[in-house]
Design an enzyme around this catalytic site. Structure first.
Site, PDB file in Angstrom:
ATOM      1  N   TYR A 195      25.717 -11.067  45.368  1.00 28.26           N
ATOM      2  CA  TYR A 195      25.554  -9.848  46.172  1.00 28.26           C
ATOM      3  C   TYR A 195      26.910  -9.439  46.713  1.00 28.26           C
ATOM      4  CZ  TYR A 195      24.075  -6.719  49.973  1.00 28.26           C
ATOM      5  OH  TYR A 195      23.907  -5.647  50.811  1.00 28.26           O
ATOM      6  N   ASP A 239      34.792 -12.476  46.108  1.00 25.43           N
ATOM      7  CA  ASP A 239      34.098 -11.953  47.278  1.00 25.43           C
ATOM      8  C   ASP A 239      33.827 -13.147  48.194  1.00 25.43           C
ATOM      9  OD1 ASP A 239      32.473 -10.938  49.220  1.00 25.43           O
ATOM     10  OD2 ASP A 239      31.126  -9.865  47.849  1.00 25.43           O
ATOM     11  N   LYS A 272      31.842 -11.132  57.809  1.00 26.71           N
ATOM     12  CA  LYS A 272      31.133 -12.178  58.552  1.00 26.71           C
ATOM     13  C   LYS A 272      32.052 -12.993  59.490  1.00 26.71           C
ATOM     14  CE  LYS A 272      27.211 -11.708  55.586  1.00 26.71           C
ATOM     15  NZ  LYS A 272      27.169 -11.405  54.169  1.00 26.71           N
TER      16      LYS A 272
HETATM   17  C1  LIG Z   1      27.066 -10.019  53.452  1.00 33.21           C
HETATM   18  C2  LIG Z   1      27.814  -9.846  52.183  1.00 33.21           C
HETATM   19  C3  LIG Z   1      28.375  -8.622  51.795  1.00 33.21           C
HETATM   20  C4  LIG Z   1      28.121  -7.350  52.552  1.00 33.21           C
HETATM   21  O1  LIG Z   1      28.620  -7.410  53.832  1.00 33.21           O
HETATM   22  P1  LIG Z   1      28.009  -6.399  54.942  1.00 33.21           P
HETATM   23  O2  LIG Z   1      28.853  -6.658  56.128  1.00 33.21           O
HETATM   24  O3  LIG Z   1      26.573  -6.783  55.087  1.00 33.21           O
HETATM   25  O4  LIG Z   1      28.172  -5.023  54.396  1.00 33.21           O
HETATM   26  C5  LIG Z   1      29.175  -8.586  50.673  1.00 33.21           C
HETATM   27  N1  LIG Z   1      29.406  -9.699  49.943  1.00 33.21           N
HETATM   28  C6  LIG Z   1      28.869 -10.887  50.274  1.00 33.21           C
HETATM   29  C7  LIG Z   1      29.195 -12.089  49.439  1.00 33.21           C
HETATM   30  C8  LIG Z   1      28.047 -10.998  51.384  1.00 33.21           C
HETATM   31  O5  LIG Z   1      27.479 -12.164  51.669  1.00 33.21           O
END
Ligand SMILES: *Cc1c(COP(=O)(O)O)cnc(C)c1O
Length: 440
Positions: free
Chosen positions: A155, A250, A278
């Site tokens: 994701y 990511d 995060k």
């Molecule tokens: C949470 C997440 C996102 C998106 O971040 P948001 O702050 O929710 O837009 C993108 N990549 C990864 C791996 C994530 O866990």
């Protein structure tokens, strides 16, 4: 699965949450501002939270929970850590946003650049979604190519061209996985299975010279925890280098969680660009993306690739992020999290071994996942059987009754924070033992 706000058991046990949920459903679609919060995968009424403190959450009906969600990984120090609160208070006394540069942006950027080997420069945004979206635009600008490749089960936020599901059969053409995303927007996205060297080599042999970037969660943590073979990630690194495509890690979850240098440090693999979110916001809305100067300089105002944000580099959010990373560094945070993770494994393994159906514990540092897959913990995005999904729903509610808050979906990883103690892990193991016995 049942998700009625009028569910009578829920009304009795959670009268205030139920009432708030009913009101929310009138004015907010589905009653929530992010879908997974709605408890659709497990049934029941989402709990409205009134307070977080350390490793605990309190709902509006006064129940207290041992929390293993930690705002989806953002709260690596736990809820309302005093050092983070103090930083937020101090920063906000001077104003909450300037729309002009401030010192805290420079300090946090220096922290990131010093910590993560592949970074010479970073730019801050307000979410992980924005970080990924901007990194991809930059990769396309830098390479002059259009195609991007993602992996099924990873994701990367909700940008249009990444809301893509794998096509059927051998086709790797992505199809929109959401309404409102035109086919044309995903026509330049290819989707590959994780853990499949041959599919990866095949795609590069076929279209390698058209690929701008491959994006991957180096430790995929959004479809459970799909730990990858190191060789697969090395194959990916060499294929991208050989074909002049960028590799984007990511690290929105893994960055500053698994190690100071993220998953890249643990794996010994250096991406071309990396994205963060995060943890680096310490519970405030922050994202970032970065890489070497030769790529980053393509961004406006130096370069021709536009990217901007009214609240980017927000002084209060920067202060929360700085306080969080500072504490992780000065208190051997990553070492302590790894040791907590190892304790968790020792506490849960014997309990899961006695479970009436198969549950496999998967762990990477302070990330863990209980895989309900009957055939064993997967490395790819294998769907759960309906039976297994039901089992998770029942376990989720049994745990909630025993005061343990797990993510309300079998596909979400759980998070440890520095606020968790050995006693908490024993409590988790005990609640799990009782819950499984009650289900069995
Ligand atoms: C949470 C997440 C996102 C998106 O971040 P948001 O702050 O929710 O837009 C993108 N990549 C990864 C791996 C994530 O866990």
């Amino acid at each position: 699965m049942a998700n009625s706000a009028n569910d009578s058991a829920a009304t009795r046990r959670f009268p205030r949450s139920t009432e708030l949920y009913e009101r929310a459903c009138r004015v907010i679609p589905g009653g929530v501002n992010s879908p997974v919060r709605a408890f659709r995968a497990v049934g029941g009424t989402p709990l409205f939270i009134t307070r977080g403190s350390g490793q605990h959450l309190t709902d509006v009906d006064g129940h207290s929970y041992l929390d293993f969600v930690g705002s989806w990984g953002a709260l690596i120090l736990g809820h309302a850590h005093p050092a983070v609160l103090a930083a937020i208070e101090e920063a906000s006394r001077n104003g909450t946003t300037f729309g002009a540069p401030c010192a805290a942006e420079v300090q946090l950027a220096e922290r990131l650049v010093d910590s993560y080997a592949a970074l010479e420069q970073v730019r801050f945004v307000s979410s992980g979604t924005e970080a990924v979206m901007s990194a991809i635009r930059l990769a396309r600008a830098f390479t002059g190519r259009d195609l991007i490749v993602k992996f099924s089960g990873c994701y990367h936020g909700h940008a249009d061209h990444l809301l893509v599901a794998a096509g059927s059969g051998l086709a790797t053409f992505g199809r929109p996985s959401s309404a409102g995303v035109p086919e044309a927007f995903t026509a330049c996205t290819r989707v590959l299975p994780l853990d499949d060297d041959a599919a990866l080599q095949g795609l590069f042999a076929h279209e390698g010279e058209r690929i701008a970037a491959v994006i991957i969660e180096p430790v995929p943590a959004n479809h459970g925890l799909l730990l990858q073979r190191r060789e697969f990630l090395h194959t990916l690194r060499s294929a991208t280098s050989r074909h002049g495509a960028l590799l984007i890690f990511d690290e929105v979850i893994s960055g500053f969680r698994l190690a100071r240098g993220g998953a890249a440090e643990l794996l010994g693999i250096s991406p071309d660009l990396a994205t963060f979110g995060k943890v680096i916001g310490g519970g405030m809305p922050v994202g970032a993306f970065g890489g070497p100067r030769r790529i980053m300089s393509r961004l406006a105002p130096d370069g021709d690739t536009y990217q901007a944000g009214t609240l980017s580099g927000n002084p209060v959010a920067m202060a929360a992020g700085l306080a969080t990373i500072e504490l992780l560094v000065t208190q051997s945070g990553w070492q302590r999290l790894e040791s907590l993770g190892a304790q968790l494994e020792r506490a849960l393994s014997p309990v899961l071994a006695q479970a009436p159906f198969p549950i496999h514990l998967v762990r990477a540092g302070s990330l863990f996942w209980m895989a309900f897959h009957e055939a064993g913990a997967p490395r790819t995005s294998v769907p759960l059987t309906e039976r297994a999904a039901k089992r998770f729903g029942a376990l989720f509610h049994a745990m909630l009754e025993r005061g343990v808050y797990l993510p309300p979906s079998a596909y979400e990883a759980c998070f440890l924070s520095l606020a968790h103690t050995s006693a908490d892990l024993q409590q988790l193991a005990q609640a799990l033992r009782e819950s499984l016995a009650a289900l069995g």
